[in-house]
Structure formats: structure tokens, C-alpha cells
Design a protein around this motif. Structure first.
Motif, short mmCIF file in Angstrom:
data_model
loop_
_atom_site.label_atom_id
_atom_site.label_comp_id
_atom_site.label_asym_id
_atom_site.label_seq_id
_atom_site.Cartn_x
_atom_site.Cartn_y
_atom_site.Cartn_z
N TRP A 192 0.83 -1.21 0.00
CA TRP A 192 0.00 0.00 0.00
C TRP A 192 0.87 1.26 0.00
CZ3 TRP A 192 -4.16 -1.71 4.10
CH2 TRP A 192 -5.03 -2.61 3.49
N ILE A 193 2.01 1.20 0.67
CA ILE A 193 2.94 2.33 0.62
C ILE A 193 3.45 2.51 -0.80
CG2 ILE A 193 5.22 3.15 1.36
CD1 ILE A 193 4.65 1.76 4.07
N GLN A 194 3.86 1.42 -1.43
CA GLN A 194 4.38 1.48 -2.81
C GLN A 194 3.34 2.03 -3.77
OE1 GLN A 194 5.49 -2.55 -3.70
NE2 GLN A 194 7.51 -2.36 -2.74
N ARG A 195 2.08 1.69 -3.56
CA ARG A 195 1.01 2.14 -4.46
C ARG A 195 0.50 3.53 -4.12
NH1 ARG A 195 -2.35 -3.57 -4.84
NH2 ARG A 195 -0.76 -4.65 -6.04
N GLY A 196 1.01 4.12 -3.04
CA GLY A 196 0.62 5.48 -2.67
C GLY A 196 -0.65 5.55 -1.85
N HIS A 197 -1.10 4.43 -1.31
CA HIS A 197 -2.32 4.42 -0.51
C HIS A 197 -2.06 4.85 0.93
CE1 HIS A 197 -4.42 2.60 -3.79
NE2 HIS A 197 -3.67 1.52 -3.76
N LEU A 198 -0.82 4.73 1.39
CA LEU A 198 -0.43 5.13 2.73
C LEU A 198 0.81 6.02 2.64
CD1 LEU A 198 -0.65 1.73 4.67
CD2 LEU A 198 -2.27 3.63 4.78
N ILE A 199 0.91 6.97 3.56
CA ILE A 199 2.08 7.85 3.61
C ILE A 199 3.19 7.12 4.36
CG2 ILE A 199 3.00 10.02 4.50
CD1 ILE A 199 0.17 11.16 4.19
N HIS A 200 4.39 7.19 3.82
CA HIS A 200 5.57 6.54 4.39
C HIS A 200 6.33 7.58 5.21
CE1 HIS A 200 9.77 4.82 3.79
NE2 HIS A 200 9.11 3.93 4.51
N TYR A 201 6.63 7.26 6.47
CA TYR A 201 7.30 8.20 7.36
C TYR A 201 8.74 7.81 7.63
CZ TYR A 201 2.80 10.36 8.30
OH TYR A 201 1.60 11.02 8.17
N GLY A 202 9.36 7.05 6.75
CA GLY A 202 10.75 6.65 6.95
C GLY A 202 10.84 5.21 7.42
N TYR A 203 11.98 4.90 8.05
CA TYR A 203 12.26 3.55 8.52
C TYR A 203 12.75 3.59 9.96
CZ TYR A 203 12.20 2.42 3.56
OH TYR A 203 11.82 2.26 2.25
N ASP A 204 12.50 2.50 10.69
CA ASP A 204 13.05 2.40 12.04
C ASP A 204 14.46 1.80 11.96
OD1 ASP A 204 12.67 -0.33 11.64
OD2 ASP A 204 11.18 -0.56 13.22
N ARG A 205 15.08 1.57 13.10
CA ARG A 205 16.46 1.05 13.13
C ARG A 205 16.57 -0.35 12.54
NH1 ARG A 205 19.05 3.08 18.84
NH2 ARG A 205 18.65 5.28 18.45
N ALA A 206 15.47 -1.10 12.57
CA ALA A 206 15.48 -2.45 12.01
C ALA A 206 15.17 -2.46 10.52
CB ALA A 206 14.46 -3.31 12.75
N ARG B 64 12.31 -1.37 9.15
CA ARG B 64 10.88 -1.51 8.89
C ARG B 64 10.26 -0.16 8.57
NH1 ARG B 64 11.20 -5.43 13.63
NH2 ARG B 64 11.19 -3.53 14.85
N ALA B 65 9.34 -0.16 7.62
CA ALA B 65 8.65 1.07 7.23
C ALA B 65 7.82 1.60 8.38
CB ALA B 65 7.78 0.81 6.01
N LEU B 66 7.75 2.93 8.48
CA LEU B 66 6.94 3.59 9.51
C LEU B 66 5.72 4.22 8.86
CD1 LEU B 66 9.80 5.33 11.49
CD2 LEU B 66 8.60 3.22 12.10
N ILE B 67 4.55 4.02 9.46
CA ILE B 67 3.30 4.55 8.94
C ILE B 67 2.47 5.13 10.09
CG2 ILE B 67 3.22 2.93 7.01
CD1 ILE B 67 0.97 1.48 8.69
#
Length: 59
Positions: free
Chosen positions: A26-40, A42-45
């Protein structure tokens, strides 16, 4: 408007049952806003945004 609750994909899965791969797609398709990544790496939403998307799909 509520303040965003920023979580990683695994926390989003624990809260909503949505698979992390689905959230990433959903992030890739633009359905959710991506807020970066955590230390591991993982995408943040925004959890509220994910819940709104799930509610709209159920309607």
C-alpha cells in the motif's frame, strides 16, 4: 484531525491484523504515507491512516 501515531509494520500488524507485506504494498502504491524507517529497516506509517483505509475497504 488526530495527531499521527507512527508505528512500524509489525506494530501495525499487531494492532490491526494487516500483514506487513500488505502495508508495504500500500505504501508502494501510494495508498499510505511513508514516514521513513526504524532502526530495524521496517517502514513507519500512521496507524490512524491505516485504520481509516481498512474501514473504507470494509464499507
Amino acid at each position: 484531525m488526530r495527531a499521527p501515531v507512527i508505528v512500524d509494520t509489525h506494530a501495525a500488524h499487531a494492532a490491526t491484523g494487516t500483514q506487513p507485506a500488505t502495508v508495504r504494498k500500500w505504501i508502494q502504491r501510494g495508498h499510505l504515507i511513508h514516514y521513513g524507517y526504524d532502526r530495524a529497516g521496517r517502514a513507519l506509517i500512521d496507524l490512524h491512516e491505516l485504520e481509516q483505509r481498512l474501514a473504507a475497504q470494509a464499507a
